[in-house]
Design an enzyme around this catalytic site. Structure first.
Site, mmCIF file in Angstrom:
data_model
loop_
_atom_site.group_PDB
_atom_site.id
_atom_site.type_symbol
_atom_site.label_atom_id
_atom_site.label_comp_id
_atom_site.label_asym_id
_atom_site.label_seq_id
_atom_site.Cartn_x
_atom_site.Cartn_y
_atom_site.Cartn_z
ATOM 1 N N LEU A 39 0.849 -1.193 0.000
ATOM 2 C CA LEU A 39 0.000 0.000 0.000
ATOM 3 C C LEU A 39 0.886 1.245 0.000
ATOM 4 C CD1 LEU A 39 -2.552 -1.053 2.757
ATOM 5 C CD2 LEU A 39 -2.789 -1.296 0.302
ATOM 6 N N ASP A 40 0.449 2.282 -0.724
ATOM 7 C CA ASP A 40 1.212 3.525 -0.669
ATOM 8 C C ASP A 40 0.633 4.423 0.428
ATOM 9 O OD1 ASP A 40 -1.050 4.689 -1.670
ATOM 10 O OD2 ASP A 40 -0.262 5.070 -3.669
ATOM 11 N N SER A 41 1.170 5.643 0.519
ATOM 12 C CA SER A 41 0.796 6.489 1.661
ATOM 13 C C SER A 41 -0.682 6.886 1.623
ATOM 14 C CB SER A 41 1.685 7.728 1.694
ATOM 15 O OG SER A 41 1.588 8.432 0.476
#
Lengths: 114, 138
Positions: free
Chosen positions: B93-95
């Protein structure tokens, strides 16, 4: 900073569209889309600040100036029940036009004085 | 002599007033009973069971967060889901996704996580730890 803005925006959608799953999803989809579009922005990009400010403003509008209404006709009349919550901006006709809580200066003139 | 007469008449007047106001107030008695019950809630306590008194257990919180992540379509490899997985390193997952996950956790446990704490939650065990420290999470 951008993440905080994103969080505020998502939180505002929750406040503004409570119990309305369809619109809530649409609003979140839109928010995600807009943030993804600018995801490649570098730190220090001149467009970064305005983009974040835009997101924060959208969040503020959603939180303070969007009210849900439900149609509840009564006695054959068309009526809407509004869900005004604690964050909804409230003011009278004079103050509501002024930004950031500034107060209106009324000079005491009436229509007949003109 | 004059004083006792005055007192007597005053007493009679008040008792009369009380009697008459009692007669008037009688229809209001049920509502005053309801307001009184607010100060004596023991009889109604049994109906107010919002949650278990013991609070949340660690396995329960873990289970709910893992379930929530299972339904999150951006998790790259659901087999890597565990109570210790890291949002970006293990789950891909990214930010922005992390912000969404933390929001979903907020909604799941009906709490609001302040920005500072929310920024520090990057893994399932961090989230579990935070939720367990919240007395009003349910």
């Amino acid at each position: 900073m951008a993440l905080a803005a994103y969080r505020h925006l998502l939180r505002s959608t929750r406040i503004a569209f409570q119990g309305d799953a369809q619109v809530l999803h649409a609003a979140r989809f839109q928010a995600r889309d807009a943030f993804r579009k600018n995801a490649t922005m570098e730190q220090g990009d001149p467009a970064l600040g305005p983009a974040i400010a835009h997101a924060e403003e959208v969040a503020k509008i959603l939180r303070e100036n969007v009210v849900q209404g439900k149609r509840v006709d009564k006695e054959g009349e068309e009526r809407y029940k509004l869900r005004i919550h604690e964050h909804t901006e409230r003011g009278d006709n004079n103050t509501v036009k002024m930004p950031n809580g500034q107060t209106v200066v009324i000079d005491g003139k009436k229509c007949t004085d003109r | 002599m004059f004083r006792t007469a005055l007192l007597r008449s005053a007493r009679r007047a008040t008792s009369q007033a009380a009697r008459s106001s009692g007669a008037i107030a009688r229809p209001v008695v049920p509502s005053s009973f309801i307001t009184k019950s607010r100060f004596a809630p023991s009889a109604f306590q049994a109906a107010r069971c919002y949650s278990a008194a013991a609070g949340l257990s660690k396995p329960e919180v873990e289970g709910r967060i893992v379930d929530l992540l299972k339904n999150f379509d951006k998790v790259s490899d659901p087999s890597k889901l565990s109570p210790t997985s890291h949002f970006s390193n293990d789950l891909g997952l990214d930010s922005l996704d992390t912000v969404e996950v933390v929001m979903a956790i907020e909604e799941e446990f009906s709490i609001e996580i302040p920005d500072k704490e929310a920024d520090a939650i990057h893994s399932v065990d961090k989230a579990v730890e935070y939720i367990l420290a919240q007395p009003d999470a349910h």
